[in-house]
Design an enzyme around this catalytic site. Structure first.
Site, short mmCIF file in Angstrom:
data_model
loop_
_atom_site.label_atom_id
_atom_site.label_comp_id
_atom_site.label_asym_id
_atom_site.label_seq_id
_atom_site.Cartn_x
_atom_site.Cartn_y
_atom_site.Cartn_z
N VAL A 23 22.87 -54.61 24.38
CA VAL A 23 22.48 -55.94 24.22
C VAL A 23 22.24 -56.33 23.16
O VAL A 23 22.08 -58.15 22.93
CB VAL A 23 20.31 -56.41 25.19
CG1 VAL A 23 20.83 -55.59 26.40
CG2 VAL A 23 19.66 -55.78 24.32
N LYS A 27 7.58 -59.12 22.66
CA LYS A 27 7.46 -60.09 24.27
C LYS A 27 6.24 -61.82 24.40
O LYS A 27 7.13 -61.49 24.90
CB LYS A 27 6.18 -58.85 24.53
CG LYS A 27 7.10 -57.02 24.87
CD LYS A 27 7.92 -57.93 25.17
CE LYS A 27 8.32 -55.88 25.69
NZ LYS A 27 9.88 -56.09 27.18
N SER A 59 5.14 -58.50 28.32
CA SER A 59 3.80 -56.95 28.51
C SER A 59 2.54 -57.63 28.21
O SER A 59 2.47 -59.32 27.82
CB SER A 59 4.41 -56.34 27.33
OG SER A 59 3.23 -55.21 26.79
N TYR A 110 6.18 -55.19 18.45
CA TYR A 110 6.62 -55.17 19.95
C TYR A 110 5.95 -55.90 20.68
O TYR A 110 6.67 -56.56 22.01
CB TYR A 110 5.96 -54.48 20.48
CG TYR A 110 6.14 -53.74 22.56
CD1 TYR A 110 7.48 -53.23 22.73
CD2 TYR A 110 5.13 -53.33 22.93
CE1 TYR A 110 8.05 -53.12 24.19
CE2 TYR A 110 5.31 -53.82 24.43
CZ TYR A 110 6.86 -53.16 24.72
OH TYR A 110 6.70 -53.03 26.07
#
Lengths: 77, 252
Positions: free
Chosen positions: B69, B164, B147, B160
């Protein structure tokens, strides 16, 4: 059918605008009220119909039916 | 229990990061609905073949495409080849993701890049690579796997959580931009779900986490897959630009 008539027919079908009201001078934005996404879709239909590839950068220069016809003619030689 | 959505039968759906965890459960659930599941894989051909077999055993067709990706060129090539020979993809699950938990003061630029490149930029590039194809498809539905930490933040997960949270703005923009083509884009925010990632936690930590969850347990990846099937199906036809938490009430 002339290339010009084919283009007008395709645009007429895509925009539901009467073909009699579409000429070489018809502008996609001013006369047919197409937005940028409509233009992308219309160019994809042109590509399928005429078997040419119209690069994204080129789309910006194609403002009227006449521009498209001229562009397609330039590609068919 | 898995609900059945008859319109998912033969629907061609790309699921990124389907090799394990939530992505694999989603791929299996879609196969069970008779969908044609397309998954990407990075290197291992034999693993890709066994995933294909595993999915087809459950039902439906499965196709593996070799791309990462983060690699736009190989992605567009693989997707173009597939859509030209098979047909337009009308479902996308942006699920591929990585995490690297570390305190902000130890977070290195290349770790930030790696997380953002896979989780956020990767999802954006796959969606972009498919956008032309989407104009030719019908009832397109995109699901982005965000998330709960993208909404509530979490210590040691700054990068992270940022990646998200970024997916939410992206999804809402896509939802607005392509709504006139009957394309829908939604976000799922899972809380604590039993996966390899959470299995690595020690028992005491798991117990502590469970206490903070009103439903008193971790979720299963099948529960997330169920919601994903619903969002991909026309059963959710009036739902777009939405962010759905599936977290047992963790973040209320």
């Amino acid at each position: 059918m002339e290339l010009q008539d084919k283009v007008i027919k395709l645009v007429s079908e895509a925009t539901k605008m009467d073909a009699a009201n579409i000429s070489l001078n018809t502008s996609f934005v001013d006369d047919l009220n197409l937005d940028s996404l409509d233009m992308v879709e219309l160019m994809m239909k042109m590509e399928d119909e005429f078997g040419v590839e119209i690069p994204e950068d080129e789309t910006e220069n194609l403002k009227s039916i006449g521009d498209i016809v001229a562009y397609l003619k330039s590609k068919s030689h | 229990m898995i609900a059945t959505y008859s319109d998912l039968k033969d629907k061609i759906i790309l699921v990124t990061g389907a090799a394990r965890g939530i992505g694999k459960s989603i791929a299996l659930a879609l196969s069970a609905q008779g969908a044609h599941v397309v998954f990407n894989y990075r290197g291992d051909e034999s693993k890709a073949m066994s995933l294909k077999e595993e999915l087809e055993k459950v039902g439906g067709k499965a196709t593996g495409l070799k791309f990462d990706v983060t690699d736009y060129e190989s992605m567009t090539k693989a997707i173009d080849e597939f859509t030209k020979s098979v047909g337009p993809i009308s479902g996308l699950v942006n699920n591929a993701g990585v995490s690297k938990d570390t305190l902000l003061l130890r977070l290195k630029p290349d770790e930030i890049s790696s997380i953002i490149d896979t989780n956020l930029k990767g999802a954006m590039m796959v969606t972009q690579a498919l956008s032309r194809n989407f104009l030719k498809a019908e009832n397109v539905s995109i699901v982005h796997m965000s998330s709960i930490v993208g909404l509530m933040g979490n210590p040691s997960q700054a990068a992270y959580a940022a990646s998200k949270a970024g997916l939410i703005g992206f999804s809402k923009s896509v939802a607005k931009e392509l709504a006139s083509r009957n394309l829908r884009s939604n976000v799922i925010c899972p809380g604590f779900i039993q996966t390899d990632m959470t299995d690595a936690l020690n028992e005491k930590a798991k117990e502590e986490y469970s206490k903070s969850i009103p439903l008193g347990r971790f979720g299963t990846s099948e529960e997330v897959a169920n919601l994903t099937c619903f969002l991909l199906s026309r059963a959710s036809s009036y739902l777009t630009g939405e962010v759905i938490k599936i977290d047992g009430g963790l973040y209320i």
